[in-house]
Design an enzyme around this catalytic site. Sequence first.
Site, PDB file in Angstrom:
ATOM      1  N   VAL A 141       0.909  -1.154   0.000  1.00 24.70           N
ATOM      2  CA  VAL A 141       0.000   0.000   0.000  1.00 24.70           C
ATOM      3  C   VAL A 141       0.947   1.202   0.000  1.00 24.70           C
ATOM      4  O   VAL A 141       1.505   1.552   1.027  1.00 24.70           O
ATOM      5  CB  VAL A 141      -0.921   0.020   1.232  1.00 24.70           C
ATOM      6  CG1 VAL A 141      -1.735   1.313   1.272  1.00 24.70           C
ATOM      7  CG2 VAL A 141      -1.842  -1.197   1.247  1.00 24.70           C
ATOM      8  N   PRO A 142       1.180   1.801  -1.165  1.00 27.48           N
ATOM      9  CA  PRO A 142       2.282   2.751  -1.323  1.00 27.48           C
ATOM     10  C   PRO A 142       2.025   4.124  -0.712  1.00 27.48           C
ATOM     11  O   PRO A 142       1.894   5.132  -1.414  1.00 27.48           O
ATOM     12  CB  PRO A 142       2.443   2.824  -2.839  1.00 27.48           C
ATOM     13  CG  PRO A 142       1.065   2.579  -3.355  1.00 27.48           C
ATOM     14  CD  PRO A 142       0.468   1.565  -2.411  1.00 27.48           C
ATOM     15  N   CYS A 143       1.996   4.173   0.591  1.00 25.82           N
ATOM     16  CA  CYS A 143       1.773   5.442   1.295  1.00 25.82           C
ATOM     17  C   CYS A 143       2.877   6.448   1.001  1.00 25.82           C
ATOM     18  O   CYS A 143       2.659   7.655   1.106  1.00 25.82           O
ATOM     19  CB  CYS A 143       1.620   5.208   2.793  1.00 25.82           C
ATOM     20  SG  CYS A 143       2.942   4.242   3.533  1.00 25.82           S
ATOM     21  N   HIS A 144       4.039   5.975   0.579  1.00 19.70           N
ATOM     22  CA  HIS A 144       5.127   6.893   0.228  1.00 19.70           C
ATOM     23  C   HIS A 144       4.786   7.725  -1.005  1.00 19.70           C
ATOM     24  O   HIS A 144       5.396   8.756  -1.240  1.00 19.70           O
ATOM     25  CB  HIS A 144       6.433   6.119   0.017  1.00 19.70           C
ATOM     26  CG  HIS A 144       6.415   5.164  -1.132  1.00 19.70           C
ATOM     27  ND1 HIS A 144       5.786   3.940  -1.061  1.00 19.70           N
ATOM     28  CD2 HIS A 144       6.933   5.263  -2.377  1.00 19.70           C
ATOM     29  CE1 HIS A 144       5.933   3.315  -2.211  1.00 19.70           C
ATOM     30  NE2 HIS A 144       6.624   4.097  -3.030  1.00 19.70           N
ATOM     31  N   ARG A 145       3.788   7.325  -1.778  1.00 23.79           N
ATOM     32  CA  ARG A 145       3.380   8.068  -2.980  1.00 23.79           C
ATOM     33  C   ARG A 145       2.328   9.129  -2.686  1.00 23.79           C
ATOM     34  O   ARG A 145       1.809   9.750  -3.597  1.00 23.79           O
ATOM     35  CB  ARG A 145       2.845   7.094  -4.025  1.00 23.79           C
ATOM     36  CG  ARG A 145       3.895   6.127  -4.522  1.00 23.79           C
ATOM     37  CD  ARG A 145       3.363   5.196  -5.590  1.00 23.79           C
ATOM     38  NE  ARG A 145       4.311   4.122  -5.803  1.00 23.79           N
ATOM     39  CZ  ARG A 145       3.972   2.860  -6.038  1.00 23.79           C
ATOM     40  NH1 ARG A 145       2.703   2.525  -6.152  1.00 23.79           N
ATOM     41  NH2 ARG A 145       4.907   1.950  -6.187  1.00 23.79           N
TER      42      ARG A 145
END
Length: 183
Positions: A141-145
């Site tokens: 779940v690419p929260c860094h994006r």
Amino acid sequence: MDEQLGYATFETAIGWVGIAWGEHGLTGVWLPERSEAATRAQIVRAFPRALPLPVLDGSVPARARDGIVALLAGADDDLADVVLDVRELDDFPRAVYALARGIRPGRTTTYGAIARELEAEPGAARAVGQALGRNPWPIVVPCHRVVAASGGTGGFSAPGGVDTKLRMLELERVHGDGTARLF
């Protein structure tokens, strides 16, 4: 009888990552730590009954491991097909994570944009940020994006904080302002 959880650790371009899983999918992702022991300690703290298990070819953990390693080496892999165990989630974080999973590598969006997509109340960008701050599956779940509307990075709760977020975005060829690199 309680579900048996397994875990594995593996090295990536930015450090040691860990994954935990059960019969319903991934239950957690940990990254990056400087050592395998530090990653293992984080997993055992979260899931004391989890056992170190082999990652079998063709399994959900294998897909997660292989995709994370590839993504952190610069590959264009969105990991959208990795099965997550979302049974414990409330509706709001489940919806936030589903939208975040739709952000392709090399792209970013804002906390406010996710809130608007959810048709949440004004000011819900903060709630989106809080949900992403509790994300049990970073990278998958690419929260860094997800970045601040001001163009800033926003927070990041992984070891290394915002520096780790920027490193991950750089690996995906994204400038700090959220725009994709041309070269």
